[in-house]
Design an enzyme around this catalytic site. Structure first.
Site, PDB file in Angstrom:
ATOM      1  CB  ALA A 141       4.985  -1.827 -15.262  1.00 12.32           C
TER       2      ALA A 141
ATOM      3  CG  ASP B 112       8.471   1.535 -19.012  1.00  9.86           C
ATOM      4  OD1 ASP B 112       9.243   1.006 -17.996  1.00  9.86           O
ATOM      5  OD2 ASP B 112       6.954   1.283 -18.805  1.00  9.86           O
TER       6      ASP B 112
ATOM      7  CE  LYS C  91       8.541   1.231  -9.639  1.00  6.96           C
ATOM      8  NZ  LYS C  91       7.998   2.070 -10.934  1.00  6.96           N
TER       9      LYS C  91
ATOM     10  CG  ASP D 180       3.579   3.078 -19.355  1.00  5.96           C
ATOM     11  OD1 ASP D 180       2.879   3.225 -18.508  1.00  5.96           O
ATOM     12  OD2 ASP D 180       4.663   2.588 -19.343  1.00  5.96           O
TER      13      ASP D 180
END
EC number: 3.11.1.1
Length: 269
Positions: free
Chosen positions: A12, A10, A52, A186
């Site tokens: 960010a 991933d 998003k 994360d």
């Protein structure tokens, strides 16, 4: 050879942007700009890892956010509302993402160590391509250059929690088996992505969204606070099905050595 041949990372909170602050702050600003509706950073983090547009949709379904929306507009959020927030989100995110493009501590050395073992570096993100086209070259200037990347809107099939971005990396990198890949993320949707793709999965409990602290805040945090937040993050990642949970990408080589031993014994994800 029966060993790990690729990692799919991933962005960010995993390789750049400790704490995953670039998207969370922009969601807050986009809601405010488009409809003068306030959401908290904690709320903005809840659906992290999704594309998003889907992230905004999920935010609108959070009971507290929906209650605020109902109080202001007398109805729940519509697809047109999501489009409007997304339209506000995109230019803000494109403008700001390069400010969050520095690799997380340990990433550059870890990538070098993995490549020294012959492991290829794939990547994918909940960011759309327009954002990634700003982030990827900015990260490269700081020394992070994966072998391949996929954006959440690249594939007709969709993004997370589906397996498609991870599998597109497998194809692009020419990996012989999904069991020879590790998906690192994360956030829970990225763990689900890896599991749905048939890969080993590793969650990051400190560097990313679930821990939710800046690098500076983390550096000054008490051991007790770190332990509590780490446990909270790890529990969410394990609940999503992660095979392993570690603090940050710097811990990945040790995990891969462990997975290689399991593969040698005939185990599969």
């Amino acid at each position: 050879m029966n060993r790990i041949h690729a990692v799919i990372l991933d962005w960010a909170g995993t390789t750049v942007d400790f704490g995953s602050f670039a998207p969370t702050q922009i969601f807050v600003e986009a809601f405010r700009q488009a409809f003068d509706v306030e959401i908290t950073l904690a709320e903005a983090r809840v659906p992290m890892g999704l594309g998003k547009w889907q992230h905004i949709e999920a935010l609108g379904k959070l009971p507290a956010v929906d209650a605020r929306w109902q109080a202001k507009f007398g109805r729940s959020m519509s697809a047109a509302d999501i489009d409007a927030i997304y339209a506000a989100f995109m230019p803000l995110q494109i403008a700001k993402v390069i400010d969050f493009s520095s690799p997380i501590a340990g990433v550059i050395d870890t990538i070098a160590a993995l490549r020294a073992e012959g492991i290829k570096i794939g990547s994918c993100s909940g960011y759309p391509r327009a954002v990634m086209e700003r982030l990827v070259p900015a990260a490269a200037e700081h020394g992070y250059r994966p072998d391949h990347w996929v954006a959440t809107d690249d594939l007709v099939a969709g993004g997370r929690p589906g397996p498609w971005m991870a599998l597109q990396n497998v194809i692009a990198l020419g990996i012989d088996a999904v069991a020879h890949c590790v998906k690192v993320d994360d956030a829970a949707p990225g763990i689900s992505e890896g599991l749905n793709a048939g890969m080993w999965t590793v969650g990051l409990a400190v560097s990313g969204n679930e821990f939710g602290a800046t690098w500076d805040a983390y550096q000054t945090m008490s051991k007790e606070d770190v332990a509590v937040r780490r446990e909270h993050a790890a529990s969410k990642l394990y609940a999503a099905g992660a095979h392993y949970v570690v603090d940050s990408l710097a811990d990945l080589p040790e995990v891969i050595a462990h997975i290689n031993a399991r593969l040698a014994q005939g185990e599969r994800p």
